[in-house]
Structures are given as structure tokens and as C-alpha cells.
Scaffold this active site. Structure first.
Site, short mmCIF file in Angstrom:
data_model
loop_
_atom_site.label_atom_id
_atom_site.label_comp_id
_atom_site.label_asym_id
_atom_site.label_seq_id
_atom_site.Cartn_x
_atom_site.Cartn_y
_atom_site.Cartn_z
CD GLU A 100 11.37 -2.20 19.82
OE1 GLU A 100 10.62 -1.76 19.03
OE2 GLU A 100 12.53 -2.48 19.51
CD GLU A 151 10.32 -4.90 15.42
OE1 GLU A 151 10.09 -6.00 15.48
OE2 GLU A 151 9.86 -3.96 16.26
N GLY A 188 7.17 -2.01 18.59
CA GLY A 188 7.27 -0.84 19.64
C GLY A 188 6.34 -1.17 20.95
CB ALA A 218 7.02 2.27 14.99
N1 COA Z 1 0.86 1.55 12.30
C1 COA Z 1 0.08 2.26 11.72
N2 COA Z 1 -1.19 1.86 11.69
C2 COA Z 1 -1.70 0.69 12.24
C3 COA Z 1 -0.58 -0.07 12.70
C4 COA Z 1 0.66 0.28 12.97
N3 COA Z 1 1.52 -0.38 13.46
N4 COA Z 1 -1.09 -1.29 13.04
C5 COA Z 1 -2.57 -1.21 13.07
N5 COA Z 1 -2.85 0.09 12.20
C6 COA Z 1 -4.06 0.68 12.03
C7 COA Z 1 -4.53 -0.30 10.56
O1 COA Z 1 -3.95 0.41 9.50
C8 COA Z 1 -6.06 0.01 10.65
O2 COA Z 1 -6.32 1.45 10.39
P1 COA Z 1 -7.32 1.67 9.23
O3 COA Z 1 -8.58 1.09 9.92
O4 COA Z 1 -7.15 3.18 9.17
O5 COA Z 1 -6.97 0.90 8.05
C9 COA Z 1 -6.23 -0.02 12.35
O6 COA Z 1 -5.15 0.07 12.85
C10 COA Z 1 -6.96 -1.43 12.76
O7 COA Z 1 -6.00 -2.33 12.15
P2 COA Z 1 -6.12 -3.75 11.32
O8 COA Z 1 -4.93 -4.06 10.48
O9 COA Z 1 -7.39 -3.39 10.15
O10 COA Z 1 -6.51 -4.84 12.50
P3 COA Z 1 -6.41 -6.20 12.46
O11 COA Z 1 -7.36 -6.64 13.58
O12 COA Z 1 -6.94 -6.79 11.13
O13 COA Z 1 -5.05 -6.67 12.54
C11 COA Z 1 -2.72 -6.36 13.77
C12 COA Z 1 -4.24 -6.34 13.80
C13 COA Z 1 -2.16 -5.91 14.81
C14 COA Z 1 -2.37 -7.99 13.41
C15 COA Z 1 -2.37 -5.76 12.41
O14 COA Z 1 -3.00 -4.24 12.63
C16 COA Z 1 -1.10 -5.36 12.28
O15 COA Z 1 -0.26 -6.31 11.64
N6 COA Z 1 -0.35 -4.20 12.52
C17 COA Z 1 1.09 -3.84 12.50
C18 COA Z 1 1.80 -4.57 13.39
C19 COA Z 1 3.22 -4.34 13.19
O16 COA Z 1 3.91 -4.76 12.09
N7 COA Z 1 3.88 -3.76 14.25
C20 COA Z 1 5.38 -3.38 14.20
C21 COA Z 1 5.62 -2.15 13.40
S1 COA Z 1 7.28 -1.76 13.58
#
Ligand code: COA
Length: 260
Positions: free
Chosen positions: A114, A134, A111, A66
Site C-alpha cells: 500500500e 490481509e 501496508g 502493518a
Molecule cells: N508484523 C510483525 N512482525 C512481523 C511482520 C509483521 N507484518 N512480518 C514479519 N514479522 C517478524 C516476524 O514475526 C519475525 O519476528 P521474530 O524473529 O521476532 O519472530 C521476523 O519479522 C522475521 O519474519 P519471519 O516470518 O520469521 O520471516 P520469513 O522469511 O519466514 O517470512 C514473510 C517472511 C514476509 C513471508 C512473513 O514474515 C510474513 O508472512 N509476514 C507477515 C506478512 C503479512 O501478513 N503482512 C500483512 C499485515 S496486514
């Protein structure tokens, strides 16, 4: 509806839906959900489509969860609505009257996992990473993850992944039975189409009824499920394709299915 966060293609009975926010790793925001609701209702009503594939744009992610910038604003009232909206759309996909294949190409977190759990068949690229992170954000899975992951594996395993936020790589997902196949990234979409084409070559009524019968397992006990199966079997016996399929076998010829 003009689609901003989804790509949608129809090719020979197969629909390809791509979540298209690669700069945000395809995170699901409210606009994406609204577009998904629209497109999956269209697909449900479109008899030209026999199989659906859903994937994420770019090479890095299926869906990274999400949208956390929207999550951050939730309170007790809006949190319930937020979870229920996502659940309703994933239920729409799970209850679609045709098979949905998730082609999981990279991160499928929160999500993203999910949504994959709600699809009927899951294929993964070698770099796929599932997970329910989460708890790291102080919440729990809210789009059906606690319920579906528990049904797909078991409560002990599901809880360990939910409580630790540990990721499940593609090979572990295969070992757990969460994905049917693991492919090199470049082969994932061609393999998803190969499977979709094979399914879509079969008589459509039998495909639809098979999905309905198997999906009922979550809502019915064995006897009720068997009654339901018998009713769907009876419907299949009333189709032209049933007469054609059985007659073709007896006449030692190839069937010519009409999908009715
Ligand atoms: N919501 C909003 N934005 C997200 C996102 C999310 N769930 N996941 C990634 N992004 C965005 C980042 O903020 C970043 O945006 P920016 O360039 O404007 O700063 C872009 O996507 C790239 O992500 P980044 O974190 O820089 O890539 P990464 O390769 O370093 O890491 C992940 C990848 C997937 C490990 C990391 O993005 C992450 O942990 N995301 C969240 C996962 C999460 O907790 N999901 C569950 C939500 S309930």
C-alpha cells in the site's frame, strides 16, 4: 525528533528514507508511522530536496506490512483510527510536493504494497514480492490498498489479488504496469539514485507542477483535470526557469536553471 525506526539521508537534492526495523522485516508499527509523519512533513517543507527515495533496510524486505502484534489488539473503534492514521500518512506521501520513488527491495506485503502504491514511481528488485495478504488475517487492506490497487490495475485483477492473497512477483508487477523497472537487487538503489539525479537536474518548479497535475487524475474528471492542468501550466509560464529554458533553446545554448 530522534529517529529510531527510520534512517534519513540528504544527498545533492535527493532524500533517502529507509524504514529500519530489519529484524521485523520493517513492519510498520505506530512509532514508525509517527516518525514517517515527521520526516515527510520536513521533506515537504525543504526546498533543497527535489526527489525522495523510500526503501527498506536489509536484503529481505521493503516492508512486510502493518505490525501484526499491534493489529492483534484492535477492536471496532481502534480499527477505524488505525486505518485512518495509516491512510493519512500515505496520503501525505502521495500528495508530497516532489516526486517519491519507491525502491522495493524484497517483501512488500500488506501496508508495504500500500505504501508502494502511494508512491509516484515504483522500481523493484528481482526478489520483490508484492501482495495484499490481509484476508489471511481476517481483515481487508486498510491503508488505501483497495482503492489504489484498483485504480492502478483494474477491479477484477485487484480483487483477485485481495481475495486470494496471492503474491505478485517483480516480473508480474512489471507486466501489470505496477513497477517501472526491475533490477538485480544490488543495482536497485544505484538505479533509484540515477533516476532521482536525472529528475533533480530538471527545473524544480516544472517537476513539482508535473507531479501535482498527474496526481490530480484520481480526484478529477477529464474536463476538470484539463482546467487544473491549464492553471498549473500558467503558473509554470510565470517562472524564471520557463523564460530561461525557452530562451536558451532559441539562443542555441544550455539553460542555466535557478529553480524559481
Ligand atoms: N508484523 C510483525 N512482525 C512481523 C511482520 C509483521 N507484518 N512480518 C514479519 N514479522 C517478524 C516476524 O514475526 C519475525 O519476528 P521474530 O524473529 O521476532 O519472530 C521476523 O519479522 C522475521 O519474519 P519471519 O516470518 O520469521 O520471516 P520469513 O522469511 O519466514 O517470512 C514473510 C517472511 C514476509 C513471508 C512473513 O514474515 C510474513 O508472512 N509476514 C507477515 C506478512 C503479512 O501478513 N503482512 C500483512 C499485515 S496486514
Amino acid at each position: 525528533m530522534e529517529l529510531k525506526n527510520l534512517l534519513y539521508e540528504k544527498k545533492n537534492k535527493i532524500a533517502l528514507v529507509t524504514i529500519n526495523r530489519p529484524d521485523k522485516l520493517n513492519a510498520l508499527n505506530q512509532l514508525t508511522f509517527t516518525e514517517m509523519e515527521f520526516i515527510f512533513n520536513e521533506i515537504n517543507n525543504d526546498d533543497e530536496i527535489h526527489v525522495v527515495i523510500i526503501t527498506g533496510a536489509g536484503e529481505k524486505a521493503f516492508i512486510a506490512g502493518a505490525d501484526i502484534s499491534e493489529l492483534n489488539k484492535l477492536d471496532i473503534i481502534s480499527g477505524k483510527e488505525f486505518a485512518e492514521k495509516g491512510q493519512a500518512i500515505f496520503n501525505l506521501i502521495e500528495n508530497l510536493n516532489k516526486p517519491v520513488i519507491a525502491a522495493v527491495n524484497g517483501f512488500a506485503l500488506g501496508g508495504g504494497s500500500e505504501l508502494a502504491w502511494a508512491c509516484h514511481i515504483r522500481l523493484a528488485s528481482e526478489n520483490a514480492k508484492f501482495g495484499q495478504p490481509e484476508v489471511n488475517l481476517g481483515i481487508i487492506p486498510g491503508y488505501g490498498g483497495t482503492q489504489r490497487l484498483t485504480r492502478l490495475i483494474n477491479s477484477g485483477r485487484a480483487l483477485e489479488y485481495i481475495l486470494t492473497a496471492d503474491r505478485i512477483d517483480a516480473h508480474e508487477a512489471f507486466r501489470l504496469g505496477l513497477v517501472n523497472h526491475v533490477y538485480p537487487a544490488a543495482e536497485l538503489i544505484p538505479k533509484a539514485f540515477e533516476l532521482a539525479e536525472k529528475i533533480s537536474s530538471k527545473p524544480f518548479q516544472a517537476i513539482k507542477l508535473s507531479v501535482k497535475a498527474v496526481r490530480a487524475v484520481d480526484n478529477m474528471g477529464l474536463r476538470e483535470g484539463q482546467n487544473y492542468e491549464a492553471s498549473l501550466f500558467a503558473i509554470a509560464c510565470g517562472t524564471e526557469d520557463f523564460k530561461e529554458g525557452t530562451s536558451a533553446f532559441l539562443e542555441k545554448r544550455q539553460p542555466n536553471f535557478k529553480n524559481c
